[in-house]
Write an enzyme that holds these catalytic residues in place. Structure first.
Site, PDB file in Angstrom:
ATOM      1  N   SER A 131       0.821  -1.183   0.019  1.00  0.00           N
ATOM      2  CA  SER A 131       0.156  -0.024   0.122  1.00  0.00           C
ATOM      3  C   SER A 131       0.887   1.011  -0.003  1.00  0.00           C
ATOM      4  O   SER A 131       2.210   1.060   0.531  1.00  0.00           O
ATOM      5  CB  SER A 131      -0.928   0.125   1.156  1.00  0.00           C
ATOM      6  OG  SER A 131      -1.467   1.204   1.418  1.00  0.00           O
ATOM      7  N   TYR A 156      -2.601  -0.254   9.979  1.00  0.00           N
ATOM      8  CA  TYR A 156      -2.665  -1.084   8.590  1.00  0.00           C
ATOM      9  C   TYR A 156      -1.288  -0.721   7.924  1.00  0.00           C
ATOM     10  O   TYR A 156      -1.083  -1.566   7.144  1.00  0.00           O
ATOM     11  CB  TYR A 156      -3.861  -0.118   7.854  1.00  0.00           C
ATOM     12  CG  TYR A 156      -3.820  -0.364   6.204  1.00  0.00           C
ATOM     13  CD1 TYR A 156      -4.225  -1.736   5.820  1.00  0.00           C
ATOM     14  CD2 TYR A 156      -3.745   0.709   5.486  1.00  0.00           C
ATOM     15  CE1 TYR A 156      -4.180  -2.043   4.638  1.00  0.00           C
ATOM     16  CE2 TYR A 156      -3.707   0.141   4.032  1.00  0.00           C
ATOM     17  CZ  TYR A 156      -4.041  -1.096   3.877  1.00  0.00           C
ATOM     18  OH  TYR A 156      -4.086  -1.462   2.293  1.00  0.00           O
TER      19      TYR A 156
END
Length: 339
Positions: A131, A156
């Site tokens: 990501s 995350y």
């Protein structure tokens, strides 16, 4: 792709997983799709995606959670994929503050199980989702794959950075050709309802204001590298046949940005979404807006350098937001019957 293959895709009923599975099936490949169909967002949308994959003769669906090691090992040993694409993950920056357990279970334990499966059932190429969040609050732009990324600002992001380290280690120890993809704000038809553009549209039709987390500071607005789904899929498909090779003492592991290389101000993106919805509906659309402070874990800007990707596969994402948002708006209005 060079020839027909068996590709195992986790998160196959998810946004990127569905679009990738569809493209691979259209090209004549066999796709083994794994998904736990959880309710992080409306499972109805996940089942709608699956319904579009079901007619393909080469599609096999396994309902299961990648944190279940026995299920993962069985799928790999039974179907013997040549390519594995791990897109199953607990996504979302803000949700990681509310429910950290889900991120450790899916993004750490689940990914470990995928790596173990590739170790014991060798694949030609493992591709996995990282990501843009790994860049944290880096000030240098555009973000390059060689940048320092040891200061994640959300759990995350920390799990995605961990995935890159875990994949490197398994590549080094067991010669697994692995590629990590740092996605930059992916959007488009059949997207994720938790993403801003989708939730803004939902709120408009519910007659609710949209929340914008930039303090109303237009001079220092949030910037995002919005990347249209078809560009993401094109990049993945081209990379499948380009597994990294061991170079000197380096493991056969590479990381690539996939972004639009053209960040947009959040307010400009919202204006483009209003226009796209207006065209889809045949009337003017103006969102009611509430400006709020930035949330913990948010970053002021994301901006991808795509040079490394372009050098390897001769492609860079380039879909303008006006074109991509129009396709999303047209799909949304039809899917939810808003005419």
């Amino acid at each position: 792709m060079d020839r027909e293959k068996t590709c195992l895709v986790t998160g196959a009923a998810g946004f990127i997983g569905y679009h990738l599975s569809k493209r691979l099936l259209e090209e004549g490949n066999r796709v083994v799709g794994i998904d736990n169909m959880n309710d992080y967002y409306d499972p109805g949308l996940k089942y709608a995606r699956l319904d579009k994959l079901a007619p393909y003769e080469g599609f096999i669906f396994v309902k299961g959670d990648i944190s279940d090691k026995d299920m993962v090992m069985d799928a790999f040993s039974r179907y013997k994929p040549e390519v594995a694409v791990n897109l199953a993950a607990q996504a979302g920056v803000r949700y990681s503050i509310e429910n950290p357990d889900a991120y450790i279970k899916s993004n750490i334990i689940g990914f470990y199980n995928i790596l173990e499966a590739c170790r014991h059932n060798p694949v030609r190429h493992l591709i996995y989702a990282s990501s843009s969040s790994v860049y944290g609050s880096n000030k240098k732009v555009p973000f390059e794959e060689t940048d320092f990324v040891d200061h994640p600002v959300s759990l995350y992001a920390a799990t995605k950075k961990s995935n890159e380290l875990m994949a490197y280690t398994y590549s080094h120890l067991y010669d697994i050709p692995a590629t990590g993809l740092r996605f930059f704000t992916v959007y488009g038809p059949m997207g994720r309802p938790d993403m801003a553009y989708f939730s803004f549209t939902d709120r408009y039709f519910r007659g609710e204001p949209i929340q914008i987390f930039n303090n109303g500071d237009f001079e220092h607005d949030l910037y995002r590298d919005f990347t249209y789904i078809d560009d993401i899929i094109e990049g993945i498909v081209r990379l499948i046949d380009n597994p990294p090779a061991r170079s000197g003492g380096d493991a056969p592991h590479r990381v690539y940005n996939i972004g639009n290389n053209s960040p947009e101000k959040l307010m400009a993106f919202i204006a483009a979404l209003e226009k796209a919805l207006g065209r889809a509906l045949g009337r003017e659309v103006v969102f009611e807006k509430l400006f709020e402070p930035m949330k913990p874990g948010d970053v002021p800007a994301t901006y991808a350098s795509t040079d490394r990707l372009q050098q390897v596969v001769g492609f860079k994402p380039s879909t303008p937001i006006e074109e991509g948002l129009q396709k999303f708006a047209d799909w949304y209005v039809e899917y939810y019957n808003k005419k």
